[in-house]
Scaffold this motif. Structure first.
Motif, PDB file in Angstrom:
ATOM      1  N   ILE A  90      -6.008  -6.950  14.483  1.00 38.11           N
ATOM      2  CA  ILE A  90      -5.480  -5.653  13.931  1.00 38.11           C
ATOM      3  C   ILE A  90      -5.324  -6.487  12.442  1.00 38.11           C
ATOM      4  N   ILE A  91      -6.014  -5.814  11.420  1.00 37.06           N
ATOM      5  CA  ILE A  91      -5.795  -6.244  10.092  1.00 37.06           C
ATOM      6  C   ILE A  91      -4.910  -5.363   9.374  1.00 37.06           C
ATOM      7  N   VAL A  92      -3.818  -6.051   8.756  1.00 33.14           N
ATOM      8  CA  VAL A  92      -2.351  -5.222   8.260  1.00 33.14           C
ATOM      9  C   VAL A  92      -2.886  -5.219   6.796  1.00 33.14           C
ATOM     10  N   ILE A  93      -2.751  -4.212   6.102  1.00 31.50           N
ATOM     11  CA  ILE A  93      -3.081  -4.097   4.758  1.00 31.50           C
ATOM     12  C   ILE A  93      -1.917  -3.221   4.153  1.00 31.50           C
ATOM     13  N   ALA A  94      -1.394  -3.563   3.098  1.00 28.48           N
ATOM     14  CA  ALA A  94      -0.292  -2.967   2.313  1.00 28.48           C
ATOM     15  C   ALA A  94      -1.219  -2.072   1.171  1.00 28.48           C
ATOM     16  N   LYS A  95      -1.080  -1.024   1.563  1.00 27.91           N
ATOM     17  CA  LYS A  95      -1.860  -0.130   0.663  1.00 27.91           C
ATOM     18  C   LYS A  95      -0.942   0.557  -0.459  1.00 27.91           C
ATOM     19  N   TYR A  96      -0.820   0.062  -1.697  1.00 25.31           N
ATOM     20  CA  TYR A  96       0.118   0.223  -2.524  1.00 25.31           C
ATOM     21  C   TYR A  96      -0.166   1.563  -3.098  1.00 25.31           C
ATOM     22  N   LYS A  97       1.049   2.318  -3.161  1.00 29.94           N
ATOM     23  CA  LYS A  97       1.121   3.713  -3.928  1.00 29.94           C
ATOM     24  C   LYS A  97       2.130   3.594  -4.830  1.00 29.94           C
ATOM     25  N   GLU A  98       1.801   3.936  -6.152  1.00 36.33           N
ATOM     26  CA  GLU A  98       2.775   3.721  -7.397  1.00 36.33           C
ATOM     27  C   GLU A  98       3.965   4.665  -6.992  1.00 36.33           C
TER      28      GLU A  98
END
Length: 183
Positions: A90-98
Motif C-alpha cells: 500500500i503506497i501511503v501518500i500525504a496529499k497536501y491541502k493548503e
C-alpha cells in the motif's frame, strides 16, 4: 489480541508471503487509516493498494526511476523486483491541502498515523507487515509517475502479507532514556 498488547509487541515483519489481507480484513485496514488524527478534517491522504499485476506496475515505476536517477547497476537490476517481496504493497501518500491552520508537516504526520494504523490493523488480524521508505519514497520520477503535486509526500510503502518466520520478542526499551517527567 487486545490493543495494548498489540502496541507493546508490534514488530516489523519484512519476510512476507501470500495470503495478503482481502475482503473484510482489507476493509478493516483501510477503515483504520481513515480514522487517523486529521486536524480540520482535511483527509490529506491518498492510498494505492498494489497487488497481483499492481505489484508489477509499481516495480516498473521503480525500474524507470532507477534508470532516470542513474542509480548503480545493482539497484537498476533489482528495482522491478522490490514490490514482489510481499503479496500487497500500500503506497501511503500525504496529499497536501493548503489550510491556514494545518501546516504541511501536520498533514504528513496525519498520513504517517494512517500508515501506522493500517499496520496495526493488519497485525491485529494476524497478518504481518513492514513500513518501508528508502530512496524511492523521495524519488522525483516515482512521484511524477504517481501524479503527485510538488508538496505531496510519499510517506512510505506498507508491505503486507502473512509472516514467513516466527515473530521474535524484542527487548524492552528503557523509557527513562527518552522521557522526562515534569511534576
Amino acid at each position: 489480541m487486545d490493543a495494548l498488547e498489540l502496541l507493546l509487541h508490534r514488530s516489523s515483519q519484512p519476510r512476507l508471503q501470500a495470503p495478503a489481507p482481502q475482503g473484510a480484513s482489507l476493509e478493516n485496514i483501510m477503515q483504520s487509516a481513515l480514522r487517523a488524527p486529521d486536524h480540520a478534517c482535511l483527509k490529506p491522504w491518498r492510498f494505492i493498494v498494489c497487488q497481483n499485476e499492481g505489484l508489477n506496475k509499481l516495480g516498473q515505476i521503480f525500474e524507470k526511476a532507477a534508470h532516470a536517477s542513474d542509480m548503480d547497476d545493482k539497484s537498476k537490476s533489482r528495482a522491478a523486483q522490490l514490490p514482489l517481496r510481499a503479496p500487497m504493497v500500500i503506497i501511503v501518500i500525504a496529499k497536501y491541502k493548503e489550510h491556514e491552520k494545518v501546516p504541511w508537516v501536520e498533514q504528513v504526520a496525519s498520513a504517517s498515523c494512517a500508515a501506522h494504523a493500517m499496520q496495526m490493523a493488519a497485525f491485529a488480524q494476524g497478518f504481518g507487515g513492514v513500513w518501508r521508505t528508502g530512496s524511492y519514497a523521495q524519488n522525483e520520477c516515482v512521484k511524477s509517475e504517481l501524479e503527485l503535486a510538488e508538496q505531496d509526500e510519499i510517506v512510505g510503502f506498507l508491505y503486507l502479507g502473512s509472516t514467513v518466520t516466527k515473530i521474535m520478542p524484542k527487548p524492552k526499551i528503557d523509557s527513562d532514556t527518552f522521557f522526562e517527567v515534569w511534576d
